[in-house]
Design a protein around this motif. Structure first.
Motif, PDB file in Angstrom:
ATOM      1  N   ILE A  30      -4.089   6.259  -4.860  1.00 21.14           N
ATOM      2  CA  ILE A  30      -4.092   7.440  -3.229  1.00 21.14           C
ATOM      3  C   ILE A  30      -5.408   6.671  -2.352  1.00 21.14           C
ATOM      4  CG2 ILE A  30      -5.691   9.275  -2.439  1.00 21.14           C
ATOM      5  CD1 ILE A  30      -5.605  10.647  -5.217  1.00 21.14           C
ATOM      6  N   ARG A  31      -6.111   5.419  -2.807  1.00 19.41           N
ATOM      7  CA  ARG A  31      -6.472   4.267  -2.108  1.00 19.41           C
ATOM      8  C   ARG A  31      -5.171   3.639  -1.349  1.00 19.41           C
ATOM      9  NH1 ARG A  31     -11.323   4.806  -5.197  1.00 19.41           N
ATOM     10  NH2 ARG A  31     -10.054   2.886  -6.548  1.00 19.41           N
ATOM     11  N   GLU A  32      -4.261   3.062  -2.188  1.00 17.79           N
ATOM     12  CA  GLU A  32      -3.494   2.371  -2.102  1.00 17.79           C
ATOM     13  C   GLU A  32      -2.240   3.188  -0.780  1.00 17.79           C
ATOM     14  OE1 GLU A  32      -1.463   0.777  -5.562  1.00 17.79           O
ATOM     15  OE2 GLU A  32      -3.396  -0.330  -5.622  1.00 17.79           O
ATOM     16  N   ARG A  33      -2.236   4.203  -1.063  1.00 18.43           N
ATOM     17  CA  ARG A  33      -0.909   5.355  -0.014  1.00 18.43           C
ATOM     18  C   ARG A  33      -1.099   5.800   0.929  1.00 18.43           C
ATOM     19  NH1 ARG A  33       4.223   4.985  -3.043  1.00 18.43           N
ATOM     20  NH2 ARG A  33       3.981   3.787  -4.717  1.00 18.43           N
ATOM     21  N   MET A  34      -2.509   6.327   0.821  1.00 21.70           N
ATOM     22  CA  MET A  34      -3.032   6.742   2.258  1.00 21.70           C
ATOM     23  C   MET A  34      -3.335   5.309   3.546  1.00 21.70           C
ATOM     24  SD  MET A  34      -6.592   7.844   1.137  1.00 21.70           S
ATOM     25  CE  MET A  34      -8.615   6.751   2.029  1.00 21.70           C
ATOM     26  N   ALA A  35      -3.153   4.388   2.736  1.00 19.38           N
ATOM     27  CA  ALA A  35      -3.171   2.925   4.370  1.00 19.38           C
ATOM     28  C   ALA A  35      -1.901   2.951   4.925  1.00 19.38           C
ATOM     29  CB  ALA A  35      -3.320   1.541   2.903  1.00 19.38           C
ATOM     30  N   ALA A  81      -1.422  11.635  -7.940  1.00 16.57           N
ATOM     31  CA  ALA A  81      -1.431  11.794  -6.797  1.00 16.57           C
ATOM     32  C   ALA A  81      -0.797  12.079  -5.253  1.00 16.57           C
ATOM     33  CB  ALA A  81      -1.528  10.053  -6.342  1.00 16.57           C
ATOM     34  N   THR A  82       0.046  12.685  -5.920  1.00 16.39           N
ATOM     35  CA  THR A  82       1.992  13.274  -5.295  1.00 16.39           C
ATOM     36  C   THR A  82       1.152  14.989  -5.160  1.00 16.39           C
ATOM     37  OG1 THR A  82       3.512  12.214  -6.421  1.00 16.39           O
ATOM     38  CG2 THR A  82       3.802  13.849  -5.366  1.00 16.39           C
ATOM     39  N   VAL A  83       0.331  15.394  -6.138  1.00 15.64           N
ATOM     40  CA  VAL A  83      -0.046  16.485  -6.076  1.00 15.64           C
ATOM     41  C   VAL A  83      -1.446  17.046  -5.059  1.00 15.64           C
ATOM     42  CG1 VAL A  83      -1.648  18.238  -7.701  1.00 15.64           C
ATOM     43  CG2 VAL A  83       0.704  17.677  -8.575  1.00 15.64           C
ATOM     44  N   GLU A  84      -2.040  15.747  -4.990  1.00 15.48           N
ATOM     45  CA  GLU A  84      -3.780  15.648  -4.468  1.00 15.48           C
ATOM     46  C   GLU A  84      -3.505  15.380  -2.571  1.00 15.48           C
ATOM     47  OE1 GLU A  84      -7.536  15.548  -3.593  1.00 15.48           O
ATOM     48  OE2 GLU A  84      -6.365  16.523  -5.108  1.00 15.48           O
ATOM     49  N   PHE A  85      -2.134  14.852  -2.353  1.00 12.14           N
ATOM     50  CA  PHE A  85      -1.059  14.383  -0.861  1.00 12.14           C
ATOM     51  C   PHE A  85      -1.262  15.662  -0.666  1.00 12.14           C
ATOM     52  CE2 PHE A  85      -0.839   9.252  -1.313  1.00 12.14           C
ATOM     53  CZ  PHE A  85      -1.691   9.053  -0.581  1.00 12.14           C
ATOM     54  N   ILE A  86      -0.406  15.901  -1.800  1.00 10.48           N
ATOM     55  CA  ILE A  86       0.019  17.967  -1.130  1.00 10.48           C
ATOM     56  C   ILE A  86      -0.524  18.425  -0.822  1.00 10.48           C
ATOM     57  CG2 ILE A  86       2.120  19.666  -1.795  1.00 10.48           C
ATOM     58  CD1 ILE A  86       3.328  17.605  -3.153  1.00 10.48           C
ATOM     59  N   HIS A  87      -1.993  18.268  -1.904  1.00 11.83           N
ATOM     60  CA  HIS A  87      -2.820  19.087  -1.757  1.00 11.83           C
ATOM     61  C   HIS A  87      -3.628  19.442  -0.346  1.00 11.83           C
ATOM     62  CE1 HIS A  87      -6.524  21.731  -2.241  1.00 11.83           C
ATOM     63  NE2 HIS A  87      -7.343  21.081  -2.523  1.00 11.83           N
ATOM     64  N   THR A  88      -4.116  17.809  -0.037  1.00 10.81           N
ATOM     65  CA  THR A  88      -4.842  17.441   1.099  1.00 10.81           C
ATOM     66  C   THR A  88      -3.762  18.042   2.040  1.00 10.81           C
ATOM     67  OG1 THR A  88      -6.185  15.551  -0.365  1.00 10.81           O
ATOM     68  CG2 THR A  88      -6.054  15.641   2.481  1.00 10.81           C
ATOM     69  N   PHE A 126       1.908  14.278   3.179  1.00  7.84           N
ATOM     70  CA  PHE A 126       3.205  15.193   3.431  1.00  7.84           C
ATOM     71  C   PHE A 126       4.948  14.296   2.719  1.00  7.84           C
ATOM     72  CE2 PHE A 126       2.318  19.324   4.173  1.00  7.84           C
ATOM     73  CZ  PHE A 126       2.716  20.041   2.720  1.00  7.84           C
ATOM     74  N   ALA A 127       4.738  13.154   3.289  1.00  9.02           N
ATOM     75  CA  ALA A 127       6.243  12.310   3.454  1.00  9.02           C
ATOM     76  C   ALA A 127       5.620  11.279   1.813  1.00  9.02           C
ATOM     77  CB  ALA A 127       5.768  11.434   4.644  1.00  9.02           C
ATOM     78  N   ARG A 128       4.452  10.291   2.264  1.00 11.35           N
ATOM     79  CA  ARG A 128       3.688  10.037   1.230  1.00 11.35           C
ATOM     80  C   ARG A 128       3.577  10.813  -0.329  1.00 11.35           C
ATOM     81  NH1 ARG A 128       4.001   4.262   2.030  1.00 11.35           N
ATOM     82  NH2 ARG A 128       1.810   3.732   2.834  1.00 11.35           N
ATOM     83  N   SER A 129       3.709  11.676  -0.057  1.00 10.49           N
ATOM     84  CA  SER A 129       4.610  12.652  -1.290  1.00 10.49           C
ATOM     85  C   SER A 129       5.579  12.586  -1.936  1.00 10.49           C
ATOM     86  CB  SER A 129       3.615  14.001  -1.061  1.00 10.49           C
ATOM     87  OG  SER A 129       4.132  14.905  -0.650  1.00 10.49           O
ATOM     88  N   MET A 133       6.963  10.878  -5.542  1.00 10.41           N
ATOM     89  CA  MET A 133       8.312  11.967  -6.218  1.00 10.41           C
ATOM     90  C   MET A 133       9.171  11.196  -6.390  1.00 10.41           C
ATOM     91  SD  MET A 133       7.981  15.612  -4.981  1.00 10.41           S
ATOM     92  CE  MET A 133       6.768  16.270  -3.189  1.00 10.41           C
ATOM     93  N   THR A 134       9.460  10.640  -5.471  1.00 12.34           N
ATOM     94  CA  THR A 134      11.041   9.394  -5.933  1.00 12.34           C
ATOM     95  C   THR A 134      10.856   8.450  -6.812  1.00 12.34           C
ATOM     96  OG1 THR A 134      10.395   8.324  -3.861  1.00 12.34           O
ATOM     97  CG2 THR A 134      12.193  10.253  -3.358  1.00 12.34           C
ATOM     98  N   ASP A 135       9.254   7.983  -6.685  1.00 15.42           N
ATOM     99  CA  ASP A 135       9.001   6.586  -7.695  1.00 15.42           C
ATOM    100  C   ASP A 135       9.373   6.776  -8.939  1.00 15.42           C
ATOM    101  OD1 ASP A 135       8.556   5.214  -5.665  1.00 15.42           O
ATOM    102  OD2 ASP A 135       6.666   5.368  -5.792  1.00 15.42           O
ATOM    103  N   THR A 136       9.153   8.161  -9.193  1.00 14.46           N
ATOM    104  CA  THR A 136       9.207   8.564 -10.523  1.00 14.46           C
ATOM    105  C   THR A 136      10.730   8.981 -11.275  1.00 14.46           C
ATOM    106  OG1 THR A 136       9.497  11.346 -10.565  1.00 14.46           O
ATOM    107  CG2 THR A 136       6.754   9.660 -10.516  1.00 14.46           C
ATOM    108  N   GLY A 137      11.906   8.531 -10.146  1.00 16.21           N
ATOM    109  CA  GLY A 137      13.320   8.562 -10.806  1.00 16.21           C
ATOM    110  C   GLY A 137      13.554  10.556 -11.171  1.00 16.21           C
TER     111      GLY A 137
END
Length: 334
Positions: A30-35, A81-88, A126-129, A133-137
């Motif tokens: 989360i900290r990495e991706r919210m940068a 982390a995706t779920v938390e980003f969508i929620h936030t 939302f874009a980060r989330s 998601m796509t990172d999971t393939g």
């Protein structure tokens, strides 16, 4: 005495302790991706909400489902982390729409910065989330979480039209709740099963559990707005009334209202003409028709449905924690 047997330790706290290692990984992600290299306001606004001491219940549901079903990779961290980003992101948008001043006992981001920052940072999350998601393939994961994001937005728009309309029924209320709360609970649980390659019936059970848990959670939250402790809930008592939101205790009171009471609800909720003493009058009408107890029974119905769904999953310490969590959601409003 262990955490598992100490009655003072709440179910979500036991779950958090069990998942502590995974949650450290999620928080790092989360900290990495919210940068943001070019827009420092993004991590400033995001950190204000993400680090406000929330329970992280939704990402824990994803981790719990994956662990319960024996998943051994690391995609569950990305999905949590995706779920938390969508929620936030939805919280940032909600506070703008609701013109809220307090969230989790702290000033909201839109109050500390401005509405534009809250909306745009929400869009960024939302874009980060979707990147996570796509990172999971997994196309199934992308389908489930993107459908949930659309359902959340749809539920929020429905709430705009239903919120101050006295014709809003209990069925419409549940539809709104499914959108604004239960959709993400259900998706959070479901994707944990999907990445674990669980059988279809187990993935379906996880979805059912999350949906029912989310509905029970929101009904309980709406009850706390009229009868909770602001120091505990982080909300001011009567916020929903002041914001003219038709939640279940009021919907039930309106259904039993006589002409004079109906006129009161029309003036305060539908027309927004609120005066000193109106909240006290609303609480008196809710008490007169005992709609808090009736609403609590509805929450208990959804709790039972969640417990039934989780009982169909393999025996595991996490399964018992999730069952206890469903009970606790309603127990906190006693």
């Amino acid at each position: 005495m262990s955490l598992d047997t100490d009655p003072s330790v709440k179910p979500h706290e036991r779950l958090a302790a069990f998942l502590e290692g995974d949650m450290i990984g999620v928080n790092t992600l989360i900290r990495e991706r919210m940068a943001s290299k070019h827009a420092p306001r993004i991590p400033e606004v995001t950190a204000h909400l993400v680090e406000a001491g929330g329970k992280r219940l939704r990402p824990m549901l994803t981790l719990a489902a994956a662990r319960m079903l024996g998943y051994e990779g690391d995609n569950h961290l990305r999905l949590a982390a995706t779920v938390e980003f969508i929620h936030t992101a939805t919280l940032l948008h909600d506070d703008v729409v609701d013109e809220s001043a307090q969230r989790r006992g702290r000033p909201t981001a839109n109050l500390l910065w401005d509405n534009k920052s809250s909306v745009l940072v929400g869009d960024y999350l939302f874009a980060r989330s979707f990147q996570l998601m796509t990172d999971t393939g997994s196309l199934d994961v992308l389908r489930i979480l993107s459908n949930a994001a659309a359902t959340i937005a749809e539920g929020e728009v429905l709430q705009l039209t239903a919120a101050a309309n006295l014709a809003t029924t209990e069925d419409i209320y549940i539809q709104v709740v499914r959108g604004k709360t239960a959709a993400l609970f259900a998706a959070a649980c479901e994707v944990g099963g999907v990445i674990s390659d669980a059988p279809v019936e187990q993935v379906t059970a996880l979805n059912t559990y999350g949906d029912a848990l989310g509905i029970a959670f929101q009904i309980a939250d709406d009850l706390l707005d009229y009868g909770g402790d602001s120091g505990t809930t982080g909300k001011n008592i009567g916020d929903d009334f002041r914001e003219r939101k038709l939640t279940l205790p009021v919907i039930k009171a309106i259904a039993k209202a006589d002409d004079k009471e109906h006129a009161f609800w029309t003036r305060t909720i539908e027309k927004g003409d609120q005066q000193d003493g109106d909240l006290e009058q609303a609480l008196a009408l809710i008490a007169k028709h005992d709609t808090m107890a009736a609403t609590r029974q509805d929450a208990l119905f959804w709790t039972a449905k969640a417990k039934d769904a989780i009982a169909a999953l393999p025996e595991h310490p996490v399964r018992e924690m999730l069952s206890d969590l469903a009970e606790y959601v309603v127990a906190r409003i006693r």
